[in-house]
Design an enzyme around this catalytic site. Sequence first.
Site, mmCIF file in Angstrom:
data_model
loop_
_atom_site.group_PDB
_atom_site.id
_atom_site.type_symbol
_atom_site.label_atom_id
_atom_site.label_comp_id
_atom_site.label_asym_id
_atom_site.label_seq_id
_atom_site.Cartn_x
_atom_site.Cartn_y
_atom_site.Cartn_z
ATOM 1 N N HIS A 1 -10.385 -2.175 4.593
ATOM 2 C CA HIS A 1 -10.134 -1.553 5.893
ATOM 3 C C HIS A 1 -10.929 -0.272 6.125
ATOM 4 O O HIS A 1 -10.959 0.240 7.249
ATOM 5 C CB HIS A 1 -8.640 -1.246 6.030
ATOM 6 C CG HIS A 1 -8.167 -0.268 4.997
ATOM 7 N ND1 HIS A 1 -8.058 -0.594 3.662
ATOM 8 C CD2 HIS A 1 -7.797 1.039 5.095
ATOM 9 C CE1 HIS A 1 -7.646 0.459 2.993
ATOM 10 N NE2 HIS A 1 -7.482 1.467 3.826
ATOM 11 N N ASP A 2 -11.554 0.259 5.092
ATOM 12 C CA ASP A 2 -12.361 1.471 5.217
ATOM 13 C C ASP A 2 -13.855 1.188 5.201
ATOM 14 O O ASP A 2 -14.671 2.103 5.061
ATOM 15 C CB ASP A 2 -12.032 2.446 4.076
ATOM 16 C CG ASP A 2 -10.710 3.156 4.275
ATOM 17 O OD1 ASP A 2 -10.318 3.342 5.443
ATOM 18 O OD2 ASP A 2 -10.068 3.519 3.280
ATOM 19 N N ASP B 1 -3.000 4.529 -2.368
ATOM 20 C CA ASP B 1 -4.055 5.081 -1.531
ATOM 21 C C ASP B 1 -4.357 6.535 -1.877
ATOM 22 O O ASP B 1 -3.440 7.352 -2.013
ATOM 23 C CB ASP B 1 -3.624 4.989 -0.063
ATOM 24 C CG ASP B 1 -4.658 5.573 0.868
ATOM 25 O OD1 ASP B 1 -5.664 4.904 1.112
ATOM 26 O OD2 ASP B 1 -4.462 6.710 1.340
ATOM 27 N N GLU C 1 -6.675 3.645 -5.766
ATOM 28 C CA GLU C 1 -7.966 3.740 -5.090
ATOM 29 C C GLU C 1 -8.832 4.794 -5.768
ATOM 30 O O GLU C 1 -8.375 5.865 -6.122
ATOM 31 C CB GLU C 1 -7.711 4.124 -3.629
ATOM 32 C CG GLU C 1 -8.950 4.246 -2.792
ATOM 33 C CD GLU C 1 -8.620 4.731 -1.391
ATOM 34 O OE1 GLU C 1 -9.306 4.291 -0.467
ATOM 35 O OE2 GLU C 1 -7.685 5.538 -1.225
ATOM 36 N N ASP D 1 0.863 -1.179 0.000
ATOM 37 C CA ASP D 1 0.000 0.000 0.000
ATOM 38 C C ASP D 1 0.905 1.236 0.000
ATOM 39 O O ASP D 1 1.736 1.387 0.901
ATOM 40 C CB ASP D 1 -0.872 -0.012 1.261
ATOM 41 C CG ASP D 1 -2.229 0.635 1.043
ATOM 42 O OD1 ASP D 1 -2.312 1.539 0.197
ATOM 43 O OD2 ASP D 1 -3.193 0.239 1.714
#
Length: 576
Positions: free
Chosen positions: A349-350, A228, A282, A126
């Site tokens: 994770h979000d 990200d 993303e 990431d």
Amino acid sequence: MKNNIFKMALILFATHCVSSQKVKSSDALQQKWWKEAVVYQVYPRSFKDSDGDGVGDIKGIISKLDYIKSLGIDAVWLNPIYSSPNDDNGYDISNYREIMKDFGTMQDFDLLLQEMHKCGIKLIMDLVVNHSSDEHEWFKQSRSSRDNPYRNYYHWWPAEKGKPPYRWSFFDVNSDAWKYDAQTNSYYLHYFSQKQPDLNWENPKVRHEVYDIMRFWLDKGIDGFRMDAFQFASKDTTWPELPKGYEKNIIKYYGVGPHLHEYLQEMNKEVFSKYDIMTVAEGAGSSPEDAMLFVDPDRKELNMAYHFESVDIGKHLKDFGLVKYKAIFSRYDQEFKDKGWLAIFLANHDQPRMVSKFGNDTPKYRAISSKMLSTFIMTMRGTPYYYYGDELGMDNIRFNSIEDYKDLDTRNRYIGLKNKGGDLQAFLEQQKQTSRENGRTPFQWDTTQNAGFTTGTPWLKVNPNYQTINAEAQEKDPNSTLNYFKKLVKLRKQEPAFVYGTYTLLDKENPNVYAYTRELNGKKLLVLLNFSDKEATYNTGFLTLKSKIILGNYQDLINTKTNMLRPYEAKIIELK
């Protein structure tokens, strides 16, 4: 006779030319390892703690590589492990070439990469380069004086020009993305936390610093990047006024700035093109057409689009509606049927837990609806991204108190609401369903203390249901969600139609059933998914007498002649 033969030859020739042209213009069937991979996302802080400090770490991941390998997955996407003061759980990076002490050392990382490759598992890092930490040396230098060489590494607005143009901040209590800094009497921009100042990508020095960081990790041997928040890297530095309603489509009005694609093309030329890697950013645009711009092979940018439209649907799928949901995936597939490539996911994770948002996490339906959702992810066209713990059917923890939350998003929103005299209890009730911390609780390994995650005090509470939902118990149960997931992964690898086959939506207006076929080289596979908690019927016009059930999430499979699906039932059927 000669004329007939001549006409037939022309027809055959013309048909051959059309067929060849179609194949030549299509990128969809070109084999790539990242198209065929099943990606498993590991949130390192919550996966496995090796030293008893309550925080998951690299050695913990190494100790569980046999488990990861047993799932049949091909690649691990690892959330940030770089040095960080941890304001946003590692998404605020203070040194891109060092490992956060919570997670271990660079030697630990090198061993992890080595052991993963021995297991045949690729590693996707990431990369967070829209912003850095305010404790990064670049920012320390940048804020020290207006004439510092690093000043232009970030976005600054001198106070003598007045208040900077309003920009909304995702994590700031006051929702203001400009933070006043008295040291140089200026404001700096932070789209996220005030400890996450946005890097100035308009500065070529910043871009080449990032390319060097990428090469550092790629030369170590990693297999790609998930980037990200990169949709926000390019800013319109004329700072136009935001139109009314911009909050409803942040990416359209707030991201994908005027030079974003130029930066990606430069990045591809400087870095990506020199390695056989997977690259995904993303939030690729606000529509299928926008997403295609990121991954059209002719544009030489990224090789996979990761969009949010399929997860940004509100609190629960049942409130959004399955017919509208099917339309989202079908629109994207139509745009990507000949070229480009998509990521398919329901959690990360979000997001809250997959089964709590898209399925039914009551004791009666949690396992069966979890299996149904896994069937969906593993049979759609695109690279499946699967979040750690979803293979067990882990669900939302639903904290009762703000004290239980560690996430700055939830805590800052709570403080902001409190300052305005808002309804705090209603907010906490909403967070029980929507908070991203629901998806960050420690992995449930077994029935020992703290679910076998740590011998210490876990950084985030373990879901109390670990006594019944855990990997050890499910590995022993042939009908568990875990073992069903393994069957799905194996089936996906056995059936190229699930990777490269065409997707065709069936029974479009059915409010409860998602039905579609995947077809390749004459083999047609039908997928039937009941997204409701009641029996549902579907149009049987596409079934034949020779239809054969390959896999289903109920132990007793009902034959294909019936047009009824039980609550949350999933069937994969070969049509002959």
